[in-house]
Design a protein around this motif. Structure first.
Motif, PDB file in Angstrom:
ATOM      1  N   SER A  97      46.176 -77.301 -62.679  1.00  0.00           N
ATOM      2  CA  SER A  97      45.335 -76.897 -61.540  1.00  0.00           C
ATOM      3  C   SER A  97      45.420 -77.917 -60.409  1.00  0.00           C
ATOM      4  O   SER A  97      45.296 -79.122 -60.643  1.00  0.00           O
ATOM      5  N   HIS A 124      43.652 -74.524 -55.523  1.00  0.00           N
ATOM      6  CA  HIS A 124      42.266 -74.192 -55.225  1.00  0.00           C
ATOM      7  C   HIS A 124      41.895 -74.888 -53.917  1.00  0.00           C
ATOM      8  O   HIS A 124      42.516 -75.882 -53.535  1.00  0.00           O
ATOM      9  N   HIS A 149      37.630 -65.386 -52.551  1.00  0.00           N
ATOM     10  CA  HIS A 149      38.066 -66.438 -53.478  1.00  0.00           C
ATOM     11  C   HIS A 149      36.966 -67.350 -54.010  1.00  0.00           C
ATOM     12  O   HIS A 149      37.226 -68.124 -54.924  1.00  0.00           O
ATOM     13  N   MET A 151      34.279 -69.001 -56.136  1.00  0.00           N
ATOM     14  CA  MET A 151      33.924 -68.853 -57.556  1.00  0.00           C
ATOM     15  C   MET A 151      33.091 -70.032 -58.031  1.00  0.00           C
ATOM     16  O   MET A 151      32.918 -71.017 -57.308  1.00  0.00           O
ATOM     17  N   ALA A 152      32.574 -69.916 -59.253  1.00  0.00           N
ATOM     18  CA  ALA A 152      31.775 -71.001 -59.830  1.00  0.00           C
ATOM     19  C   ALA A 152      32.697 -72.156 -60.213  1.00  0.00           C
ATOM     20  O   ALA A 152      33.861 -71.934 -60.564  1.00  0.00           O
ATOM     21  N   GLU A 154      32.954 -73.880 -62.832  1.00  0.00           N
ATOM     22  CA  GLU A 154      33.510 -73.829 -64.192  1.00  0.00           C
ATOM     23  C   GLU A 154      34.709 -72.895 -64.275  1.00  0.00           C
ATOM     24  O   GLU A 154      35.580 -73.070 -65.130  1.00  0.00           O
ATOM     25  N   GLN A 155      34.754 -71.889 -63.398  1.00  0.00           N
ATOM     26  CA  GLN A 155      35.863 -70.933 -63.448  1.00  0.00           C
ATOM     27  C   GLN A 155      37.170 -71.532 -62.953  1.00  0.00           C
ATOM     28  O   GLN A 155      38.246 -71.093 -63.328  1.00  0.00           O
ATOM     29  N   LEU A 156      37.070 -72.533 -62.071  1.00  0.00           N
ATOM     30  CA  LEU A 156      38.258 -73.069 -61.411  1.00  0.00           C
ATOM     31  C   LEU A 156      39.312 -73.541 -62.401  1.00  0.00           C
ATOM     32  O   LEU A 156      40.499 -73.264 -62.245  1.00  0.00           O
ATOM     33  N   SER A 157      38.851 -74.273 -63.438  1.00  0.00           N
ATOM     34  CA  SER A 157      39.823 -74.886 -64.345  1.00  0.00           C
ATOM     35  C   SER A 157      40.550 -73.857 -65.208  1.00  0.00           C
ATOM     36  O   SER A 157      41.527 -74.173 -65.871  1.00  0.00           O
ATOM     37  N   GLU A 158      40.070 -72.614 -65.176  1.00  0.00           N
ATOM     38  CA  GLU A 158      40.739 -71.579 -65.970  1.00  0.00           C
ATOM     39  C   GLU A 158      42.005 -71.086 -65.297  1.00  0.00           C
ATOM     40  O   GLU A 158      42.793 -70.370 -65.886  1.00  0.00           O
ATOM     41  N   GLN A 159      42.191 -71.393 -64.031  1.00  0.00           N
ATOM     42  CA  GLN A 159      43.416 -70.973 -63.351  1.00  0.00           C
ATOM     43  C   GLN A 159      44.008 -72.131 -62.555  1.00  0.00           C
ATOM     44  O   GLN A 159      43.318 -73.108 -62.256  1.00  0.00           O
ATOM     45  N   GLY A 163      41.126 -70.356 -56.331  1.00  0.00           N
ATOM     46  CA  GLY A 163      39.671 -70.389 -56.234  1.00  0.00           C
ATOM     47  C   GLY A 163      39.205 -71.209 -55.044  1.00  0.00           C
ATOM     48  O   GLY A 163      39.960 -72.043 -54.514  1.00  0.00           O
TER      49      GLY A 163
END
Ligand code: ATP
Length: 208
Positions: A97, A124, A149, A151-152, A154-159, A163
């Motif tokens: 990321s 991001h 785009h 987002m919370a 915590e969601q960022l690290s999933e992609q 974000g």
């Protein structure tokens, strides 16, 4: 998880360093890369030379874990477009990321950046802002970017990219411009930037 902090750093000051540290801590970034622009596309050439800006930046962050200076924009020929920088980083790091950190003023100017809509495909976007600020009066292009785009955290690290978050940081009303103006006016700039940078500016009689 790599943060990217671009700028002219002419000179680097606490208004760059403190928000970068706060973002690093809030998002849990392993690394923040400070990338000084060689030839900034949107402004006049820097006052200090590239080696001087690099030395000041190195001195400012050398003992801070995870803070790194990245020279790629200074080494590259031609204007320093962030989209090229992100593309070259992306080619190196694969699916890690990336988080492009932007001050609020830089965010407002984003639609003028070269191929700006590609930035969010490559990383991001992390916008540092004042607490309580709302985005109702943003220009249309930015408003739809945020709508699509945001987002919370915590969601960022999933992609790896794509974000957008706003991170409240301590507000420091310091700019490189005001520092250069103070120097020219013969005022003392101590405590606006790290002491090693202050010493370098004094020793090398920069920005007079
Ligand atoms: P200048 O006054 O020469 O334009 P500057 O102090 O604004 O310089 P830059 O190197 O152009 O610094 O900025 C790089 C990045 O740092 C941008 O994303 C900008 O928004 C951010 N930034 C600069 N100063 C501050 C500050 N005081 N607080 C938060 N972010 C800042």
């Amino acid at each position: 998880m790599i943060g990217i902090f671009g700028g002219t750093f002419d000179p680097v000051h606490f208004g760059h360093l403190r928000p970068a540290l706060e973002v690093q801590q809030v998002l849990g970034l392993n690394e923040v890369r400070f990338i000084p622009a060689g030839q900034p596309p949107h402004r006049e050439m820097p006052y200090a030379t590239s080696p001087q800006r690099l030395s000041m930046l190195r001195a400012a962050i050398e003992d801070q874990p995870g803070f790194v200076v990245d020279e790629r924009e200074i080494r590259r020929e031609g204007p320093s477009y962030m989209v090229d920088t992100l593309a070259s980083l992306r080619a190196e790091v694969g699916q890690v990321s990336l988080y492009l950190i932007l001050g609020y003023d830089a965010f407002l100017g984003l639609p003028d950046w070269h191929q700006w809509s590609r930035l969010i495909e490559l990383s991001h976007l992390v916008i540092t802002h004042r607490p309580g600020w709302n985005h109702d009066d943003l220009a249309e292009a930015l408003h739809s970017l945020v709508k699509q785009h945001e987002m919370a955290f915590e969601q960022l690290s999933e992609q790896a990219a794509g974000g957008l978050v706003f991170v409240p940081v301590t507000q420091l009303d310091i700019s490189a411009t005001s520092i250069r103006e103070k120097i020219r006016a013969g005022q003392d700039i101590r405590y606006l930037l790290p002491d090693p940078v202050y010493e370098m500016i004094k020793m090398q009689k920069l920005y007079r």
